[in-house]
Structure formats: structure tokens, C-alpha cells
Design an enzyme around this catalytic site. Structure first.
Site, PDB file in Angstrom:
ATOM      1  N   LYS A  98      44.999  23.784  42.098  1.00 30.47           N
ATOM      2  CA  LYS A  98      46.350  23.772  43.443  1.00 30.47           C
ATOM      3  C   LYS A  98      47.310  22.645  43.602  1.00 30.47           C
ATOM      4  CE  LYS A  98      48.017  25.626  46.934  1.00 30.47           C
ATOM      5  NZ  LYS A  98      48.637  25.944  47.283  1.00 30.47           N
ATOM      6  N   LYS A 114      49.342  16.835  53.807  1.00 30.48           N
ATOM      7  CA  LYS A 114      47.806  17.471  53.611  1.00 30.48           C
ATOM      8  C   LYS A 114      47.708  17.440  52.233  1.00 30.48           C
ATOM      9  CE  LYS A 114      45.771  20.527  54.332  1.00 30.48           C
ATOM     10  NZ  LYS A 114      45.300  22.087  52.839  1.00 30.48           N
TER      11      LYS A 114
HETATM   12  P1  NAD Z   1      47.669  28.642  59.482  1.00 37.59           P
HETATM   13  O1  NAD Z   1      47.607  27.286  60.770  1.00 37.59           O
HETATM   14  O2  NAD Z   1      48.340  29.350  59.859  1.00 37.59           O
HETATM   15  O3  NAD Z   1      45.828  28.833  60.078  1.00 37.59           O
HETATM   16  C1  NAD Z   1      44.871  28.199  60.076  1.00 37.59           C
HETATM   17  C2  NAD Z   1      44.250  29.767  60.785  1.00 37.59           C
HETATM   18  O4  NAD Z   1      42.628  28.958  61.085  1.00 37.59           O
HETATM   19  C3  NAD Z   1      44.768  29.892  61.934  1.00 37.59           C
HETATM   20  O5  NAD Z   1      44.697  30.781  62.914  1.00 37.59           O
HETATM   21  C4  NAD Z   1      43.487  28.788  63.147  1.00 37.59           C
HETATM   22  O6  NAD Z   1      43.181  29.136  64.629  1.00 37.59           O
HETATM   23  C5  NAD Z   1      42.721  29.308  62.527  1.00 37.59           C
HETATM   24  N1  NAD Z   1      41.150  28.657  62.669  1.00 37.59           N
HETATM   25  C6  NAD Z   1      41.702  27.124  62.655  1.00 37.59           C
HETATM   26  N2  NAD Z   1      40.093  26.201  62.885  1.00 37.59           N
HETATM   27  C7  NAD Z   1      39.558  27.175  62.800  1.00 37.59           C
HETATM   28  C8  NAD Z   1      37.802  27.476  63.548  1.00 37.59           C
HETATM   29  N3  NAD Z   1      37.108  26.062  63.897  1.00 37.59           N
HETATM   30  N4  NAD Z   1      37.567  28.269  62.983  1.00 37.59           N
HETATM   31  C9  NAD Z   1      38.500  29.731  63.378  1.00 37.59           C
HETATM   32  N5  NAD Z   1      39.214  29.868  63.150  1.00 37.59           N
HETATM   33  C10 NAD Z   1      39.936  28.475  63.289  1.00 37.59           C
HETATM   34  O7  NAD Z   1      47.709  27.831  58.459  1.00 37.59           O
HETATM   35  P2  NAD Z   1      48.438  28.398  56.734  1.00 37.59           P
HETATM   36  O8  NAD Z   1      49.412  28.316  56.286  1.00 37.59           O
HETATM   37  O9  NAD Z   1      47.604  29.663  56.555  1.00 37.59           O
HETATM   38  O10 NAD Z   1      47.174  27.716  55.623  1.00 37.59           O
HETATM   39  C11 NAD Z   1      45.585  27.703  55.648  1.00 37.59           C
HETATM   40  C12 NAD Z   1      45.025  27.582  53.876  1.00 37.59           C
HETATM   41  O11 NAD Z   1      45.978  27.971  53.445  1.00 37.59           O
HETATM   42  C13 NAD Z   1      45.634  26.014  54.143  1.00 37.59           C
HETATM   43  O12 NAD Z   1      44.898  25.210  53.618  1.00 37.59           O
HETATM   44  C14 NAD Z   1      47.142  25.751  53.643  1.00 37.59           C
HETATM   45  O13 NAD Z   1      47.069  24.493  53.043  1.00 37.59           O
HETATM   46  C15 NAD Z   1      46.694  26.564  52.872  1.00 37.59           C
HETATM   47  N6  NAD Z   1      48.180  27.404  52.127  1.00 37.59           N
HETATM   48  C16 NAD Z   1      48.967  27.123  52.753  1.00 37.59           C
HETATM   49  C17 NAD Z   1      50.572  27.963  52.138  1.00 37.59           C
HETATM   50  C18 NAD Z   1      51.758  28.336  53.402  1.00 37.59           C
HETATM   51  O14 NAD Z   1      52.652  29.251  52.252  1.00 37.59           O
HETATM   52  N7  NAD Z   1      50.998  28.651  54.406  1.00 37.59           N
HETATM   53  C19 NAD Z   1      49.813  28.646  51.214  1.00 37.59           C
HETATM   54  C20 NAD Z   1      49.131  28.546  49.939  1.00 37.59           C
HETATM   55  C21 NAD Z   1      47.697  27.403  50.496  1.00 37.59           C
END
Ligand code: NAD
Length: 296
Positions: A171, A240
Site C-alpha cells: 500500500k 502520513k
Molecule cells: P476519515 O477521517 O474519513 O475516517 C476515520 C473515521 O474514524 C472517522 O469517522 C472517525 O470518527 C473515526 N475514528 C477516529 N478515531 C476513532 C476512535 N478512537 N474510535 C472510533 N472511531 C474513530 O478517514 P478515511 O479517509 O476514511 O481514512 C481511513 C483510513 O483509510 C486511513 O488510514 C487512510 O489513510 C486510509 N485510506 C483512505 C482513503 C481515502 O480515499 N479516503 C483511501 C485508501 C485508504
């Protein structure tokens, strides 16, 4: 199967909703944001009151959380997943995590008889909605085989990479390449529009030429609209990911001149206050310097 799901934001949300819609598994969801939880309970999931509530009795517990420190807190922290899980359960991390953190969590889980897979995903929110994302998985093959039907309910491309941590390395490699592509797109578009080209025609011609890429598609849409917020993938999360790739390169003594330049570009954009915007906001560094936008 009973599935616990923690973190239903931009990526976790659509993945979890597909799991609910496309399988018969019983899904319990926990997120700090109640509105995000509601999008899943509206489709039939149960709202968990805590990490403990989601973990106890689940066959599989999954997380999709922003930073490695969030995954550490939710798994190893007080009353976290580890404290509430036991032998025979499987923990799957869908976040983009640090390989070292994956191994640390995996070892702690193994000591209690809990299996772990690292299973980061790629394809963005559009791919997550359409269940076309790739999932690159590290961990024991038997554990992978058992979890496969659950993963396939929200992904058409599930690939077992090897031992625990290998999914995460794949990734980080992918994202470094995607961000370098986006940085090249930002420079190319700014050069073209500064030379007087019509931005729509420029995007059209690149889309069917050798400069095209999957990163260019989403990047050019954002560039032409001039709309970098709300994010589908936040700049802070992209920064990150690239930081984690650079850390891995340091460990292995692998030179990454393109990755390093792009990481600095992301840092400039963050210093402009754009960290919570979409990762494509790196374009605004150039737009600010050149006092010109790609958007006509
Ligand atoms: P985001 O911030 O939209 O979602 C994260 C969620 O986690 C939020 O709803 C938040 O409230 C929740 N959260 C945070 N801390 C928490 C806790 N202690 N307990 C419960 N819930 C908690 O982020 P995202 O864009 O969905 O990304 C999530 C992961 O996926 C990251 O590691 C990111 O790098 C990866 N990712 C994101 C994408 C993208 O296009 N957005 C694509 C591939 C991978």
C-alpha cells in the site's frame, strides 16, 4: 459471521455499508462520530456502545482509522480490542498503517491467540462505494482464506501478499507512486495553462495520451473544478502515508528522490493551512506561486 467494525469515515463508511448490503453477516459498528454510525445502522447494522461492545463475541473485528496512533489506541489501549478479544477471533486492520506498528499489534494479538491480518485498501471513496477497491493483505494464509468471503463482500480485488505487514508495504508503494503522479500532474497542468492552453482541452488530450494515469483522473477533476474541500482523501492522511513510505526507505536505505520531493510539496500545502482539504490541494501551492488557477 459476527463482524465488528470500528471507523466508518470516508473509506470505512462505504466499505462497511457494502458489507451490510452485500452479505448476511451480522455487523456491529462503532465510531466517535454518531452521524457516521447512523449511515450504517440505517442499513441494518447495530450501533455498538464502545470498542469492547463491538469486539466481544465477534468472529472478526475490523478497523479503518486515520493514523497509526489511532490504530494503536483502539487495539492496544485501555479497554481496546486486545483487552476484549480472545482465542479464535480475528482482527483485520484496513487502515494505512506503519509496517512496524502492524507487527507490534500482530505480536500482542498473537500472544493472546488472536489472529491478525493487515489489509489496507486502494481505490478511493469512489472505489469503496462501488466495491471495486483493491485490498492487499498480509498475514497467515489460512486466516486469510477464512476471512476472504467477508473481504470479498466489499472488494472485487483481494490479494494475499504474504506474511503480516506485506499488505501495508504494498500500500505504501502504491500511494507513493500515486502522489508522485499527482505532483507531476500539478506541474504539467500549471505549465500548460501558464503557456495559454485551454485547461479542459489539456486534460482531454492527456487523458488519452501517455501522461495519463488513474491518479491524473481524480486530480484533474479537482483541478478543473477548483474545489478541494470537502476531501475524499485528506492531505493530512496522504502526507502520513508518504511519511511512512519515507520511513521504510530510511530503514532499507533505498533512495526515493521523487517521493521525497512530493513529500516536501505536501508539507508546503499543509503549511498553507490545507491539511484538512483534499490531497489534490498540492496544486494550490503552484497556483499561489504563479497567481493563476487551472480552473478557467
Ligand atoms: P476519515 O477521517 O474519513 O475516517 C476515520 C473515521 O474514524 C472517522 O469517522 C472517525 O470518527 C473515526 N475514528 C477516529 N478515531 C476513532 C476512535 N478512537 N474510535 C472510533 N472511531 C474513530 O478517514 P478515511 O479517509 O476514511 O481514512 C481511513 C483510513 O483509510 C486511513 O488510514 C487512510 O489513510 C486510509 N485510506 C483512505 C482513503 C481515502 O480515499 N479516503 C483511501 C485508501 C485508504
Amino acid at each position: 459471521m459476527k463482524v465488528g467494525y470500528i471507523g466508518v469515515g470516508n473509506m470505512g463508511g462505504p466499505m462497511c455499508r457494502n458489507l451490510i448490503k452485500r452479505s448476511n453477516h451480522s455487523v456491529t459498528v462503532f465510531d466517535l462520530n454518531p452521524e457516521a454510525v447512523k449511515t450504517c445502522t440505517d442499513l441494518g447494522a447495530t450501533a455498538g456502545k464502545s470498542i469492547a461492545d463491538v469486539t466481544r463475541g465477534a468472529d472478526i473485528v475490523m478497523t479503518s482509522l486515520p493514523m497509526p496512533r489511532d490504530v494503536e489506541a483502539v487495539t492496544l489501549g485501555a479497554d481496546g480490542i486486545l483487552a476484549n478479544a480472545g482465542k479464535g477471533q480475528t482482527y483485520i486492520d484496513l487502515s494505512t498503517n506503519a509496517p512496524s506498528m502492524v507487527k507490534k499489534i500482530g505480536a500482542a494479538m498473537a500472544a493472546k491467540g488472536v489472529a491478525m491480518l493487515d489489509a489496507p485498501v486502494s481505490g478511493g471513496t469512489v472505489g469503496a462505494e462501488a466495491a471495486t477497491i483493491a485490498i492487499m493483505v498480509g498475514g497467515d494464509k489460512k486466516v486469510f482464506d477464512d476471512a476472504l468471503p467477508v473481504l470479498q463482500s466489499f472488494s472485487a480485488n483481494v490479494i494475499h501478499m504474504g506474511e503480516l505487514g506485506t499488505g501495508t508495504v504494498a500500500k505504501l508503494v502504491n500511494n507513493m507512486m500515486a502522489f508522485c503522479n499527482a505532483a507531476a500532474a500539478a506541474e504539467g497542468l500549471m505549465l500548460g495553462v501558464t503557456a495559454g492552453l485551454d485547461p479542459h482541452k489539456l486534460v482531454q488530450v492527456i487523458s488519452s495520451s501517455s501522461g495519463n494515469s488513474s491518479a491524473f483522473k481524480s486530480f484533474s477533476e479537482r483541478a478543473l473544478s477548483g474545489k478541494f474541500s470537502p476531501p475524499s482523501f485528506a492531505l493530512n492522511l496522504a502526507h502520513k502515508d508518504l511519511h511512512l513510505a519515507m520511513e521504510l526507505a530510511d530503514e532499507l536505505d533505498v533512495p526515493l528522490p521523487q517521493g521525497s520531493a512530493t513529500h516536501n510539496l505536501q508539507r508546503m500545502a499543509r503549511r498553507m493551512g490545507l491539511g484538512n482539504n483534499d490531497s489534490s490541494a498540492i496544486l494550490q501551492v503552484y497556483e499561489s506561486v504563479l497567481k493563476k488557477t487551472v480552473k478557467p
